[in-house]
Design an enzyme around this catalytic site. Sequence first.
Site, mmCIF file in Angstrom:
data_model
loop_
_atom_site.group_PDB
_atom_site.id
_atom_site.type_symbol
_atom_site.label_atom_id
_atom_site.label_comp_id
_atom_site.label_asym_id
_atom_site.label_seq_id
_atom_site.Cartn_x
_atom_site.Cartn_y
_atom_site.Cartn_z
ATOM 1 N N SER A 273 0.822 -1.206 0.000
ATOM 2 C CA SER A 273 0.000 0.000 0.000
ATOM 3 C C SER A 273 0.857 1.257 0.000
ATOM 4 O O SER A 273 0.323 2.353 -0.115
ATOM 5 C CB SER A 273 -0.938 0.004 1.207
ATOM 6 O OG SER A 273 -0.218 -0.273 2.371
ATOM 7 N N HIS B 180 -2.210 -2.812 -6.460
ATOM 8 C CA HIS B 180 -2.757 -2.461 -5.146
ATOM 9 C C HIS B 180 -4.280 -2.547 -5.103
ATOM 10 O O HIS B 180 -4.975 -1.693 -5.671
ATOM 11 C CB HIS B 180 -2.279 -1.049 -4.756
ATOM 12 C CG HIS B 180 -2.705 -0.642 -3.393
ATOM 13 N ND1 HIS B 180 -2.968 0.659 -3.033
ATOM 14 C CD2 HIS B 180 -2.924 -1.383 -2.271
ATOM 15 C CE1 HIS B 180 -3.321 0.705 -1.774
ATOM 16 N NE2 HIS B 180 -3.304 -0.523 -1.288
ATOM 17 N N GLU C 188 -5.176 -0.007 -8.007
ATOM 18 C CA GLU C 188 -4.123 0.933 -8.415
ATOM 19 C C GLU C 188 -3.015 0.155 -9.110
ATOM 20 O O GLU C 188 -2.544 -0.859 -8.580
ATOM 21 C CB GLU C 188 -3.507 1.598 -7.168
ATOM 22 C CG GLU C 188 -4.044 2.965 -6.845
ATOM 23 C CD GLU C 188 -3.341 3.587 -5.626
ATOM 24 O OE1 GLU C 188 -3.047 2.879 -4.643
ATOM 25 O OE2 GLU C 188 -3.116 4.802 -5.665
ATOM 26 N N ASN D 146 -3.739 6.161 -0.880
ATOM 27 C CA ASN D 146 -3.294 6.379 0.499
ATOM 28 C C ASN D 146 -2.641 7.741 0.707
ATOM 29 O O ASN D 146 -2.592 8.243 1.830
ATOM 30 C CB ASN D 146 -2.373 5.249 0.933
ATOM 31 C CG ASN D 146 -3.166 3.992 1.232
ATOM 32 O OD1 ASN D 146 -4.280 4.071 1.753
ATOM 33 N ND2 ASN D 146 -2.617 2.842 0.902
HETATM 34 N N1 CAA Z 1 -15.763 -9.449 1.992
HETATM 35 C C1 CAA Z 1 -16.641 -9.726 1.012
HETATM 36 N N2 CAA Z 1 -17.800 -9.050 0.830
HETATM 37 C C2 CAA Z 1 -18.081 -8.083 1.718
HETATM 38 C C3 CAA Z 1 -17.219 -7.749 2.781
HETATM 39 C C4 CAA Z 1 -16.021 -8.488 2.894
HETATM 40 N N3 CAA Z 1 -15.127 -8.246 3.872
HETATM 41 N N4 CAA Z 1 -17.775 -6.729 3.487
HETATM 42 C C5 CAA Z 1 -18.928 -6.422 2.876
HETATM 43 N N5 CAA Z 1 -19.125 -7.240 1.814
HETATM 44 C C6 CAA Z 1 -20.239 -7.207 0.866
HETATM 45 C C7 CAA Z 1 -21.527 -7.696 1.467
HETATM 46 O O1 CAA Z 1 -21.666 -9.082 1.308
HETATM 47 C C8 CAA Z 1 -22.555 -6.952 0.636
HETATM 48 O O2 CAA Z 1 -22.700 -7.620 -0.616
HETATM 49 P P1 CAA Z 1 -24.057 -7.585 -1.456
HETATM 50 O O3 CAA Z 1 -24.435 -6.137 -1.612
HETATM 51 O O4 CAA Z 1 -23.697 -8.223 -2.749
HETATM 52 O O5 CAA Z 1 -25.046 -8.339 -0.661
HETATM 53 C C9 CAA Z 1 -21.887 -5.601 0.362
HETATM 54 O O6 CAA Z 1 -20.486 -5.831 0.532
HETATM 55 C C10 CAA Z 1 -22.328 -4.512 1.296
HETATM 56 O O7 CAA Z 1 -22.080 -4.957 2.609
HETATM 57 P P2 CAA Z 1 -22.953 -4.564 3.881
HETATM 58 O O8 CAA Z 1 -24.359 -4.257 3.452
HETATM 59 O O9 CAA Z 1 -22.755 -5.576 4.949
HETATM 60 O O10 CAA Z 1 -22.252 -3.300 4.477
HETATM 61 P P3 CAA Z 1 -22.173 -1.822 3.995
HETATM 62 O O11 CAA Z 1 -23.198 -1.433 3.008
HETATM 63 O O12 CAA Z 1 -22.075 -1.089 5.263
HETATM 64 O O13 CAA Z 1 -20.761 -1.778 3.236
HETATM 65 C C11 CAA Z 1 -18.448 -1.584 3.093
HETATM 66 C C12 CAA Z 1 -19.606 -2.265 3.809
HETATM 67 C C13 CAA Z 1 -18.453 -2.018 1.627
HETATM 68 C C14 CAA Z 1 -17.180 -2.101 3.755
HETATM 69 C C15 CAA Z 1 -18.603 -0.027 3.176
HETATM 70 O O14 CAA Z 1 -18.745 0.358 4.511
HETATM 71 C C16 CAA Z 1 -17.436 0.726 2.571
HETATM 72 O O15 CAA Z 1 -17.345 0.895 1.373
HETATM 73 N N6 CAA Z 1 -16.518 1.212 3.449
HETATM 74 C C17 CAA Z 1 -15.312 1.928 3.010
HETATM 75 C C18 CAA Z 1 -14.285 0.938 2.599
HETATM 76 C C19 CAA Z 1 -13.036 1.610 2.121
HETATM 77 O O16 CAA Z 1 -12.896 2.819 2.076
HETATM 78 N N7 CAA Z 1 -12.082 0.776 1.730
HETATM 79 C C20 CAA Z 1 -10.793 1.262 1.294
HETATM 80 C C21 CAA Z 1 -9.857 1.210 2.433
HETATM 81 S S1 CAA Z 1 -8.294 1.866 1.964
HETATM 82 C C22 CAA Z 1 -7.508 0.589 1.294
HETATM 83 O O17 CAA Z 1 -7.945 -0.523 1.228
HETATM 84 C C23 CAA Z 1 -6.162 0.914 0.808
HETATM 85 C C24 CAA Z 1 -5.064 0.618 1.739
HETATM 86 O O18 CAA Z 1 -3.990 0.310 1.253
HETATM 87 C C25 CAA Z 1 -5.156 0.798 3.177
#
Ligand code: CAA
Length: 283
Positions: free
Chosen positions: A119, A140, A152, A190
């Site tokens: 990352s 990424h 990415e 990031n």
């Molecule tokens: N694995 C697989 N599927 C998942 C999952 C996981 N860990 N978490 C959620 N899902 C799926 C669910 O099954 C659901 O699927 P369907 O719509 O097909 O039924 C869908 O995602 C939505 O899940 P929920 O309804 O349970 O939850 P939500 O609507 O609150 O969404 C979230 C959860 C997608 C995590 C949302 O909160 C979100 O987008 N959060 C921000 C995530 C983010 O910013 N990620 C980037 C982080 S930075 C990064 O990754 C870079 C780095 O290097 C650090």
Amino acid sequence: MDIKTVGVVGAGQMGNGIAHVFALAGFDVTMTDISPEALTASVDKIAANLDRQVTREKMTQAERDAAMSRITTTGTLTDLAKLDLVIEAATEKEAVKHAIFAELLPHLGEQTILTSNTSSISITRLASQTDRPERFMGFHFMNPVPVMQLVELIRGIATDNATYRSLEAVVEKLGKTSASAEDFPAFIVNRILMPMINEAIYTLYEGVGSVQSIDTSLKLGANHPMGPLELADFIGLDTCLAIMNVLHDGLADTKYRPCPLLTKYVEAGWLGRKTDRGFYDYR
Ligand code: CAA
């Protein structure tokens, strides 16, 4: 290069998600980890995620079974050597990544593309320790991998165009969208996301708002799916701190100074969801 077989090094949160999306998209996936328990847990998690999709009628049982049949696991890193593409998704420690490459490289097929899901670590520096800087790239994925649309693509200084185009085609086959980033500390996502999270922690540290009011403000005031502190817990506070340090050291600008509260939480072992305690208490 037409990539069909993929090796994933590391069965943690990211490796598990990467194996999931590749298997679903029709690639043959071999996953490895030094921990047999992590490999078993990872396969179980993929199965559980796919089962949920079947229950919700977003996927057929046959599609789920086909995806699972494309995943194999091995405790031997060099079993990945003859695959078309290797994705290193091990822990975010440069020495660990170098050790993995050092073990793999003497066995690695000449044409195999080697990538890292890092990352924030310099792709050019990682590539320079390999025999194939032209076929090395940053690849990424975002967490949770099955849900997040972006990948990415980061070129090192020596990455050739054929390698870039191969990975661009892979991302398309995954049904995801790629964005190209140059090899600067923490790339694009990031570089922008972590200072925002760090600023949210400063906002808490300075008493401007509570955990709840900071997260509610960004969720309802800026339409973020998660508040920044909830997101920090989700990503892992150790990862957030490591990325802030890469930005601070790499760009030598005090605006990237990690908040002392973030450092303190990491020192306490409060790393977020994975330790059941971070800005929120998950116990
Ligand atoms: N694995 C697989 N599927 C998942 C999952 C996981 N860990 N978490 C959620 N899902 C799926 C669910 O099954 C659901 O699927 P369907 O719509 O097909 O039924 C869908 O995602 C939505 O899940 P929920 O309804 O349970 O939850 P939500 O609507 O609150 O969404 C979230 C959860 C997608 C995590 C949302 O909160 C979100 O987008 N959060 C921000 C995530 C983010 O910013 N990620 C980037 C982080 S930075 C990064 O990754 C870079 C780095 O290097 C650090």
